[in-house]
Design a protein around this motif. Structure first.
Motif, PDB file in Angstrom:
ATOM      1  N   MET A 176      27.741  34.325  39.510  1.00  0.00           N
ATOM      2  CA  MET A 176      29.162  34.287  39.127  1.00  0.00           C
ATOM      3  C   MET A 176      29.607  32.829  39.000  1.00  0.00           C
ATOM      4  O   MET A 176      29.115  31.954  39.710  1.00  0.00           O
ATOM      5  N   HIS A 177      30.524  32.602  38.063  1.00  0.00           N
ATOM      6  CA  HIS A 177      31.107  31.284  37.817  1.00  0.00           C
ATOM      7  C   HIS A 177      31.637  30.677  39.139  1.00  0.00           C
ATOM      8  O   HIS A 177      32.371  31.344  39.881  1.00  0.00           O
ATOM      9  N   GLY A 178      31.286  29.383  39.378  1.00  0.00           N
ATOM     10  CA  GLY A 178      31.691  28.716  40.614  1.00  0.00           C
ATOM     11  C   GLY A 178      33.194  28.638  40.826  1.00  0.00           C
ATOM     12  O   GLY A 178      33.658  28.485  41.963  1.00  0.00           O
ATOM     13  N   ILE A 181      39.837  35.140  25.981  1.00  0.00           N
ATOM     14  CA  ILE A 181      39.564  34.365  27.206  1.00  0.00           C
ATOM     15  C   ILE A 181      38.187  34.682  27.780  1.00  0.00           C
ATOM     16  O   ILE A 181      37.323  33.814  27.866  1.00  0.00           O
ATOM     17  N   HIS A 182      37.953  35.929  28.176  1.00  0.00           N
ATOM     18  CA  HIS A 182      36.652  36.254  28.780  1.00  0.00           C
ATOM     19  C   HIS A 182      35.498  35.997  27.801  1.00  0.00           C
ATOM     20  O   HIS A 182      34.410  35.593  28.211  1.00  0.00           O
ATOM     21  N   SER A 183      35.725  36.231  26.511  1.00  0.00           N
ATOM     22  CA  SER A 183      34.628  35.993  25.551  1.00  0.00           C
ATOM     23  C   SER A 183      34.264  34.509  25.506  1.00  0.00           C
ATOM     24  O   SER A 183      33.094  34.143  25.395  1.00  0.00           O
ATOM     25  N   ARG A 212      41.294  49.064  30.574  1.00  0.00           N
ATOM     26  CA  ARG A 212      40.107  49.789  31.025  1.00  0.00           C
ATOM     27  C   ARG A 212      39.158  48.731  31.545  1.00  0.00           C
ATOM     28  O   ARG A 212      38.699  47.863  30.790  1.00  0.00           O
ATOM     29  N   TYR A 213      38.899  48.753  32.850  1.00  0.00           N
ATOM     30  CA  TYR A 213      38.070  47.742  33.503  1.00  0.00           C
ATOM     31  C   TYR A 213      36.718  48.349  33.828  1.00  0.00           C
ATOM     32  O   TYR A 213      36.635  49.423  34.421  1.00  0.00           O
ATOM     33  N   ASN A 214      35.666  47.640  33.446  1.00  0.00           N
ATOM     34  CA  ASN A 214      34.323  48.142  33.733  1.00  0.00           C
ATOM     35  C   ASN A 214      33.443  46.967  34.136  1.00  0.00           C
ATOM     36  O   ASN A 214      33.260  46.031  33.373  1.00  0.00           O
ATOM     37  N   SER A 215      32.930  46.998  35.370  1.00  0.00           N
ATOM     38  CA  SER A 215      32.053  45.930  35.845  1.00  0.00           C
ATOM     39  C   SER A 215      31.222  46.474  36.989  1.00  0.00           C
ATOM     40  O   SER A 215      31.727  47.226  37.828  1.00  0.00           O
ATOM     41  N   ALA A 216      29.937  46.080  37.015  1.00  0.00           N
ATOM     42  CA  ALA A 216      29.069  46.518  38.116  1.00  0.00           C
ATOM     43  C   ALA A 216      29.610  45.994  39.445  1.00  0.00           C
ATOM     44  O   ALA A 216      29.291  46.518  40.509  1.00  0.00           O
TER      45      ALA A 216
END
Ligand code: HEM
Length: 188
Positions: A1-3, A102-104, A131-135
């Protein structure tokens, strides 16, 4: 993950509880004496261990810690990525553009970063559906970020999560409704 996430978690804990508590949390989380840098990537497991330790220490649930943290990080996120933001955007517009604008860009600029897939649909002048999807299943951070964005724009929003990955749903569904007085304040 980003610092940035790790650096912000450190800033958050120090702001809320002081530096000695941060050093203690690192120890309790089994991480030792680590100095996080925004320019690096770090394991997700550090965040999970630190937030779990913070939850036990403050007798606050993990989702509550994550949500408060999400709200806390917004001013710095907005500062760091200010050139991507349009001056006319307010809460709902920023949410609408998080994935595409932003996220892209975060994904492009940081090889190891994997921000969540965040689909956003404008369902009316005052409402969006996320709609949020993340492991990582950090929808609590998403709710906190929405709260922080609304606070930034001095708007009042109602956030309702009607489906959640923690309750077995394939993705979390979060509706964000802007209160009427927010729009009238904006218009005045
Ligand atoms: C200026 C706006 C934003 C910026 C600059 C930003 C940037 C980032 C960055 C750098 C990460 C770390 C990603 C990684 O290393 O894998 C991240 C994660 C995350 N972002 Fe954003 N973000 C923004 C807005 C939002 C919004 C509006 C939401 C939700 C409503 C959101 C939800 C999340 C969540 C929940 C994570 C945690 C990781 C995960 O769930 O997989 N972000 N974001």
């Amino acid at each position: 993950m980003h610092g940035i996430v790790h650096v912000e978690l450190q800033k958050y804990v120090i702001a809320r509880h002081g530096r000695p508590v941060w050093l203690d949390l690192l120890k309790q989380a089994g991480i030792g004496n680590k100095a996080y840098l925004v320019s690096q990537q770090y394991p997700d497991t550090d965040i999970v261990a630190l937030v779990t330790a913070a939850s036990a220490m403050t007798k606050t649930t993990v989702p509550a810690v994550l949500e408060d943290f999400g709200e806390f990080i917004v001013p710095d996120l907005l500062d760091m990525y200010r050139p991507l933001l349009k001056p006319e955007w307010r809460t709902l517009e920023l949410l609408e553009h998080t994935e595409g604008t932003i996220h892209s860009v975060v994904r492009l600029r940081n090889a190891g970063a994997a921000p969540p897939q965040l689909q956003c649909r404008r369902v009316g002048p005052s409402e969006v559906h996320l709609r949020y999807n993340s492991a990582r299943k950090m929808c609590a951070v998403a709710r906190g970020i929405v709260r922080g964005v609304a606070r930034h724009f001095e708007e009042s929003v109602t956030i309702v999560e009607s489906a959640c990955m923690h309750r077995g749903a394939p993705a979390c569904k979060i509706s964000v409704k802007r209160a009427a007085q927010s729009s009238s304040r904006l218009a005045s």
